[in-house]
Design an enzyme around this catalytic site. Structure first.
Site, PDB file in Angstrom:
ATOM      1  CB  SER A 150       9.324  -1.322  -6.740  1.00  0.00           C
ATOM      2  OG  SER A 150       9.857  -0.620  -5.635  1.00  0.00           O
ATOM      3  CE1 TYR A 200       5.899  -0.281  -4.176  1.00  0.00           C
ATOM      4  CE2 TYR A 200       3.871  -0.271  -5.446  1.00  0.00           C
ATOM      5  CZ  TYR A 200       5.243  -0.134  -5.370  1.00  0.00           C
ATOM      6  OH  TYR A 200       5.960   0.153  -6.507  1.00  0.00           O
ATOM      7  CE  LYS A 253       4.630  -2.324  -8.446  1.00  0.00           C
ATOM      8  NZ  LYS A 253       4.172  -2.245  -9.852  1.00  0.00           N
TER       9      LYS A 253
END
Ligand code: WQD
Length: 336
Positions: free
Chosen positions: A126, A150, A154
């Site tokens: 992302s 989050y 990643k």
């Protein structure tokens, strides 16, 4: 003999669209999904779109026994790893769940792949790994950071894959940094289908358009952008899915890993999106201006040239396509 590919999280928003594009490209695809963020009937709808049965296992990527079973029953030559938790705000509330699912889940898959002699993986990353980029457009060489658990997971996954690839040249990974996925499949049979109130802009606007939500709060109209509202690089989910096919082909044809942005290179504001969605839905969309959302930046959009140069990938669909396909999907879903 078609190459067999495992899609973890293949029943989800991006996973299901990638399933369709992989089948179209001639791959033999197996889905693993725990259906924590996908409705079971998506499998039936994938069978309608592809005109063929869908091989789907229900379970978790952390279940090593189930993964071993899949790799025993199928000669998996590559995996595309979507299965992860992906809500930025939620990640700050349950960081350990995010680390377990997103990081330990990747390791669980890699361990089984290694045992099964499968060394090709496309990883769903992302643009969040760019934190708050200080240069636009964002290139893959921009500094990496995270502003929430989050984003941490990643980045941890990306760097784990880089270390593994560096340790043994049998491995090759495609790391795909998504900007802002939006839209739905042209058949209106699959699309974004959030279980609860959406965090992201387009699914929220979609629920306002169907009347499921009363109005959109525009988070800030005092940014240093053309109309004061936040600018993002929205990419049609079907373009994004095509990017995964090109990444997989590159991994299967060469021994080279790659890390690329998947974006359009064009930024659109919240008001641009509202205007385009209003055109698609054919009626006004109630909205109000609200304070900025913590952690948001004014403007983020990709430099998409590396994906073009390495994979031959270029987005083909624009904002109107995203809004029309989203509207067709949500209005059909509401009426079935
Ligand atoms: C887009 C714009 C908001 C909702 C997030 C994650 C990122 C990735 C994509 C997973 C911003 C504005 C939004 C609303 C609004 N997800 N907005 N009202 O924040 O760019 O990225 O989703 O990988 O990790 O951070 O996308 O859709 O939340 O916001 O005004 O109700 O819409 O301020 O300008 P974002 P978004």
């Amino acid at each position: 003999m078609p190459k067999k590919v495992l899609l973890t999280g293949g029943a989800g928003f991006i996973g299901s669209h990638t399933y369709v594009e992989l089948v179209k490209a001639g791959f033999d695809v197996v889905i693993l999904d725990n259906f924590s963020n996908a409705r079971p009937d998506v499998i039936d709808r994938l069978e309608v779109i592809t005109g063929a049965p869908v091989a789907c296992y229900t379970g978790d990527v952390l279940d090593g026994t189930l993964l071993d079973q899949i790799f025993t029953e199928h000669k998996i030559e590559a995996a595309v790893h979507f299965a992860a938790l992906k809500a930025v705000g939620e990640s700050a509330e349950i960081p350990l769940d995010y680390m377990n699912t997103n990081i330990a889940g990747l390791y669980s898959l890699l361990r089984t792949m290694e045992r099964g002699g499968c060394t090709r993986l496309v990883f769903s990353s992302s643009a969040t790994v760019y934190g708050q980029p200080d240069q636009l457009p964002v290139t893959e060489t921009a500094p990496l950071s995270y502003t929430n658990p989050y984003g941490f997971t990643k980045l941890a996954c990306e760097q784990s894959l880089e270390q593994i690839a560096a340790s043994n040249d049998k491995w090759a990974f495609g790391i795909l940094r998504y900007f802002n996925p939006a839209g739905a499949h042209e058949t209106a049979l699959i699309g974004e289908d959030p279980n609860d109130i959406p965090n992201n802009l387009m699914p929220y606007i979609a629920k306002v358009a169907t009347g499921d939500l009363a109005e959109l709060s525009v988070f800030g109209n005092d940014y240093d952008t053309q109309d004061g509202t936040g600018v993002r690089d929205y990419i049609h989910v079907s373009d994004l899915a095509r990017g995964h096919v090109l990444s997989l082909n590159a991994l299967l044809e060469t021994d080279e890993s790659h890390t690329v942005n998947l974006g359009t290179g064009t930024g659109y504001s919240v008001l641009d999106m509202l205007h385009a969605y209003k055109k698609a839905a054919g009626h006004p969309l109630p909205h109000k201006f609200a304070p900025r959302r913590a952690g948001d930046v004014a403007s983020v959009y990709a430099d998409p040239s590396l994906a073009r140069d390495l994979l031959g990938f270029e987005a083909e669909l624009g904002l109107d396509d995203m809004c029309v396909s989203s509207w067709n999907w949500v209005s059909r879903r509401k009426n079935t």
